[in-house]
Design a protein around this motif. Structure first.
Motif, short mmCIF file in Angstrom:
data_model
loop_
_atom_site.label_atom_id
_atom_site.label_comp_id
_atom_site.label_asym_id
_atom_site.label_seq_id
_atom_site.Cartn_x
_atom_site.Cartn_y
_atom_site.Cartn_z
N GLU A 3 41.43 27.38 19.37
CA GLU A 3 41.85 28.76 19.11
C GLU A 3 42.85 29.27 20.15
OE1 GLU A 3 38.69 31.76 20.39
OE2 GLU A 3 37.56 29.89 20.18
N PHE A 4 43.02 28.55 21.26
CA PHE A 4 43.92 28.99 22.33
C PHE A 4 45.25 28.26 22.32
CE2 PHE A 4 39.55 29.44 24.15
CZ PHE A 4 39.49 30.81 24.00
N ASP A 5 45.55 27.46 21.29
CA ASP A 5 46.77 26.67 21.25
C ASP A 5 47.96 27.40 20.64
OD1 ASP A 5 45.59 24.51 22.47
OD2 ASP A 5 45.04 23.53 20.60
N LEU A 16 40.65 37.87 25.14
CA LEU A 16 41.65 37.55 26.16
C LEU A 16 40.98 37.04 27.43
CD1 LEU A 16 44.58 37.43 26.96
CD2 LEU A 16 44.46 39.86 27.53
N CYS A 17 39.89 37.66 27.86
CA CYS A 17 39.17 37.20 29.05
C CYS A 17 38.61 35.79 28.85
CB CYS A 17 38.06 38.18 29.42
SG CYS A 17 38.66 39.75 30.05
N ALA A 18 38.13 35.50 27.66
CA ALA A 18 37.63 34.15 27.36
C ALA A 18 38.76 33.13 27.40
CB ALA A 18 36.96 34.13 25.99
N ALA A 19 39.92 33.48 26.88
CA ALA A 19 41.07 32.57 26.91
C ALA A 19 41.54 32.34 28.34
CB ALA A 19 42.21 33.13 26.06
N ILE A 20 41.55 33.38 29.15
CA ILE A 20 41.94 33.25 30.56
C ILE A 20 40.97 32.34 31.29
CG2 ILE A 20 42.12 34.51 32.75
CD1 ILE A 20 43.26 36.88 31.04
N ALA A 41 39.47 38.97 35.16
CA ALA A 41 39.44 37.60 34.66
C ALA A 41 40.54 36.76 35.30
CB ALA A 41 39.57 37.58 33.14
N ILE A 42 41.73 37.33 35.46
CA ILE A 42 42.82 36.62 36.13
C ILE A 42 42.49 36.40 37.59
CG2 ILE A 42 45.23 36.79 36.86
CD1 ILE A 42 45.77 38.24 34.18
N ASP A 43 41.95 37.41 38.25
CA ASP A 43 41.57 37.29 39.66
C ASP A 43 40.53 36.18 39.85
OD1 ASP A 43 41.65 38.16 42.44
OD2 ASP A 43 39.64 38.96 42.07
N ASN A 44 39.57 36.07 38.93
CA ASN A 44 38.55 35.03 39.03
C ASN A 44 39.13 33.63 38.86
OD1 ASN A 44 36.53 36.91 39.41
ND2 ASN A 44 36.01 37.02 37.24
N LEU A 45 40.26 33.53 38.16
CA LEU A 45 40.90 32.24 37.93
C LEU A 45 41.68 31.75 39.15
CD1 LEU A 45 41.47 30.19 35.58
CD2 LEU A 45 43.59 31.46 35.22
N LEU A 46 42.19 32.68 39.94
CA LEU A 46 43.03 32.33 41.08
C LEU A 46 42.20 31.80 42.24
CD1 LEU A 46 45.39 35.44 41.00
CD2 LEU A 46 45.86 33.15 40.13
N PRO A 47 42.77 30.84 42.98
CA PRO A 47 42.04 30.33 44.15
C PRO A 47 41.99 31.39 45.25
CG PRO A 47 44.24 29.38 44.06
CD PRO A 47 44.06 30.20 42.80
N GLU A 48 40.99 31.25 46.10
CA GLU A 48 40.89 32.16 47.24
C GLU A 48 42.09 31.91 48.17
OE1 GLU A 48 38.64 34.56 47.92
OE2 GLU A 48 37.82 34.18 45.94
N PRO A 49 42.67 32.98 48.71
CA PRO A 49 43.81 32.79 49.62
C PRO A 49 43.35 32.16 50.93
CG PRO A 49 43.18 35.09 49.54
CD PRO A 49 42.35 34.38 48.52
N THR A 50 44.22 31.37 51.49
CA THR A 50 43.94 30.80 52.81
C THR A 50 44.69 31.63 53.83
OG1 THR A 50 45.78 29.24 52.59
CG2 THR A 50 43.60 28.48 51.92
N HIS A 51 44.05 31.88 54.95
CA HIS A 51 44.66 32.71 55.99
C HIS A 51 45.06 31.84 57.17
CE1 HIS A 51 43.50 36.33 53.87
NE2 HIS A 51 42.30 35.81 53.70
N ARG A 52 46.27 32.03 57.62
CA ARG A 52 46.73 31.33 58.81
C ARG A 52 46.42 32.13 60.04
NH1 ARG A 52 52.74 29.22 57.14
NH2 ARG A 52 52.13 28.33 55.15
N GLN A 53 46.13 31.42 61.10
CA GLN A 53 45.88 32.11 62.37
C GLN A 53 46.88 31.69 63.39
OE1 GLN A 53 41.87 31.78 63.68
NE2 GLN A 53 41.06 32.59 61.79
#
Length: 53
Positions: A3-5, A16-20, A41-53
């Motif tokens: 259904e997402f093709d 939309l949240c299910a498709a994301i 839903a988009i935020d949950n899909l993104l990886p956690e940011p890495t912080h430089r020190q």
């Protein structure tokens, strides 16, 4: 074919949240606005940011 093709679709926030959540490995979101649940839903899909020190 799943259904997402489809290239373009008209959907509600639930669909939309299910498709994301099912998108791998990339997501392109094109719309004039975004609701809170869709943004989350988009935020949950993104990886956690890495912080430089």
């Amino acid at each position: 074919m799943s259904e997402f093709d489809q290239l373009y679709s008209v959907v509600n926030d639930y669909a939309l949240c299910a498709a994301i959540a099912a998108s791998q490995p990339r997501l392109v979101y094109i719309a004039p606005s975004i609701s809170g649940p869709v943004a989350e839903a988009i935020d949950n899909l993104l990886p956690e940011p890495t912080h430089r020190q």
